[in-house]
Design an enzyme around this catalytic site. Sequence first.
Site, short mmCIF file in Angstrom:
data_model
loop_
_atom_site.label_atom_id
_atom_site.label_comp_id
_atom_site.label_asym_id
_atom_site.label_seq_id
_atom_site.Cartn_x
_atom_site.Cartn_y
_atom_site.Cartn_z
N GLU A 80 0.84 -1.21 0.00
CA GLU A 80 0.00 0.00 0.00
C GLU A 80 0.87 1.26 0.00
OE1 GLU A 80 -3.69 -0.16 2.04
OE2 GLU A 80 -3.87 -2.31 1.74
N1 CAA Z 1 -6.81 11.33 -3.73
C1 CAA Z 1 -7.38 11.78 -4.87
N2 CAA Z 1 -6.67 12.04 -6.02
C2 CAA Z 1 -5.34 11.82 -5.97
C3 CAA Z 1 -4.68 11.35 -4.80
C4 CAA Z 1 -5.48 11.10 -3.65
N3 CAA Z 1 -4.96 10.64 -2.51
N4 CAA Z 1 -3.36 11.22 -5.07
C5 CAA Z 1 -3.19 11.61 -6.35
N5 CAA Z 1 -4.38 11.97 -6.88
C6 CAA Z 1 -4.67 12.48 -8.23
C7 CAA Z 1 -3.94 13.80 -8.47
O1 CAA Z 1 -4.68 14.90 -8.01
C8 CAA Z 1 -3.82 13.79 -10.00
O2 CAA Z 1 -5.04 14.16 -10.60
P1 CAA Z 1 -5.18 15.45 -11.56
O3 CAA Z 1 -4.26 15.23 -12.71
O4 CAA Z 1 -6.62 15.49 -11.93
O5 CAA Z 1 -4.75 16.63 -10.73
C9 CAA Z 1 -3.63 12.32 -10.32
O6 CAA Z 1 -4.15 11.57 -9.21
C10 CAA Z 1 -2.18 11.94 -10.54
O7 CAA Z 1 -1.48 12.27 -9.35
P2 CAA Z 1 0.08 12.42 -9.29
O8 CAA Z 1 0.54 13.34 -10.38
O9 CAA Z 1 0.43 12.79 -7.89
O10 CAA Z 1 0.57 10.94 -9.66
P3 CAA Z 1 2.00 10.31 -9.60
O11 CAA Z 1 2.21 9.50 -10.81
O12 CAA Z 1 3.02 11.34 -9.27
O13 CAA Z 1 1.85 9.24 -8.40
C11 CAA Z 1 1.94 8.40 -6.18
C12 CAA Z 1 1.53 9.55 -7.11
C13 CAA Z 1 1.59 8.89 -4.77
C14 CAA Z 1 3.41 8.10 -6.24
C15 CAA Z 1 1.09 7.15 -6.56
O14 CAA Z 1 1.48 6.61 -7.80
C16 CAA Z 1 1.14 6.05 -5.51
O15 CAA Z 1 0.48 6.14 -4.47
N6 CAA Z 1 1.92 4.96 -5.77
C17 CAA Z 1 1.95 3.81 -4.90
C18 CAA Z 1 0.93 2.80 -5.29
C19 CAA Z 1 0.63 1.84 -4.20
O16 CAA Z 1 0.40 2.22 -3.05
N7 CAA Z 1 0.57 0.56 -4.52
C20 CAA Z 1 0.19 -0.42 -3.57
C21 CAA Z 1 -0.54 -1.52 -4.24
S1 CAA Z 1 -2.03 -2.02 -3.48
C22 CAA Z 1 -1.60 -3.07 -2.22
O17 CAA Z 1 -0.50 -3.16 -1.79
C23 CAA Z 1 -2.76 -3.81 -1.66
C24 CAA Z 1 -2.42 -5.09 -0.99
O18 CAA Z 1 -2.52 -6.12 -1.56
C25 CAA Z 1 -2.08 -5.08 0.44
#
Ligand code: CAA
Length: 380
Positions: free
Chosen positions: A363
Amino acid sequence: MDFKLTEEHIMIRDAARDFAKTELLPGVIERDEKQEFPKELIKKMGDLGFLGMMTSPEYGGGGMDTISYILVMEELSKIDASASVMVSVNNSLVCWGLDTFGTEEQKKKYLSKLTTGEKLGAFCLSEPEAGSDATSQRTTAIDKGDHYILNGTKNWITNGSSADYYLVIAQTDKEKKHKGINAFIVEKEWDGFEIGPKEQKLGIRGSDTHSLNFNDVKVPKENRIGEDGFGFKFAMKTLSGGRIGIAAQALGIASGAYELALDYSKQRKAFGTEICNHQAIAFKLADMHTQIEAARHMVMKAAWDKDQGLNYDLSGAMAKLHASQTAMDVTVEAVQVHGGNGYVKEYHVERLMRDAKITQIYEGTSEIQKIVISRSILKD
Ligand code: CAA
């Protein structure tokens, strides 16, 4: 500030504590060794209301607050983090995601079964080449009018083979980047859906982690979640809440290891006295306790933010970052307090140490939490 738990909070926490001791503890070492998690425990957790805690009662959920949820997560994780990750994914990614963003039909059809333990859910975002960089989805869903055709592979999926319903994130229009991503509800029985190999893991070995393959799976359009292009935001929003659950898991792993170390230090004698009377051990216990209390306050604050309708992206990411580091630090020290006994399975702390590591990875890794935190503080 009121730090007092309500009577309902104490009741649900005690029910989880009791369940963890009576139902999870007896087979936990064997499940870790054999890498298996029995289905009957899922049903029992469903019966106790642990699988759809925050979901609206009209869909079979408990309608409880996030504080109740993290209290349950902490108690289950003290004993068995493999069980608690299953609870976490079903509650905060699958049920919360569907309850918040699903259509009435989707909720009626899927959610009511997911909250009771009749069916289990999985959340499928990660791919071989899209883990942290979640926008780089290679799984595609091609729009064919009244349905989509889904192709691709997902990796490290919790509840991979035990789940019945899968929330799958896929690229529908590459040109639009993250705005061309959608989320779909996929059923296990559908043609072209294949469960891949089980992962051989360091920790949370009782949890069921698989890769999944989608080969021309036909997904009806009514199974898309939200408007076209909402999939990336859907994933980010559900993960923000999910991170509070994993922070609570890390807190539970840390407090479970600390309680074992405390008990052991009061019984084990060396140099003529119980080892807790040696400052070398007493200081370790003081550090562990302090770190855990700090983590608990951060996890509670993030849950409280969510319950108050405040933004919890920052507080959730900080809670996960700190609590997962605490889980690592405290479990390593708990093994050290146990000495040689800490290195063998029957004392439980070596398993908790192995389980702790995943809380810094799934996550969103600790580095991802730092991206979320730094972006949040720098934008002000
Ligand atoms: N809420 C709403 N919208 C959001 C948001 C949030 N928390 N975070 C980002 N966004 C939106 C942004 O506003 C943007 O939208 P707009 O273009 O309309 O403004 C869009 O999403 C893209 O955002 P970013 O430019 O910030 O995206 P990024 O490519 O830079 O990535 C990141 C951001 C935080 C690194 C994201 O990619 C991330 O969280 N990566 C990690 C993924 C992850 O947690 N994977 C885990 C897998 S699931 C798992 O592990 C489950 C399990 O089995 C236990």
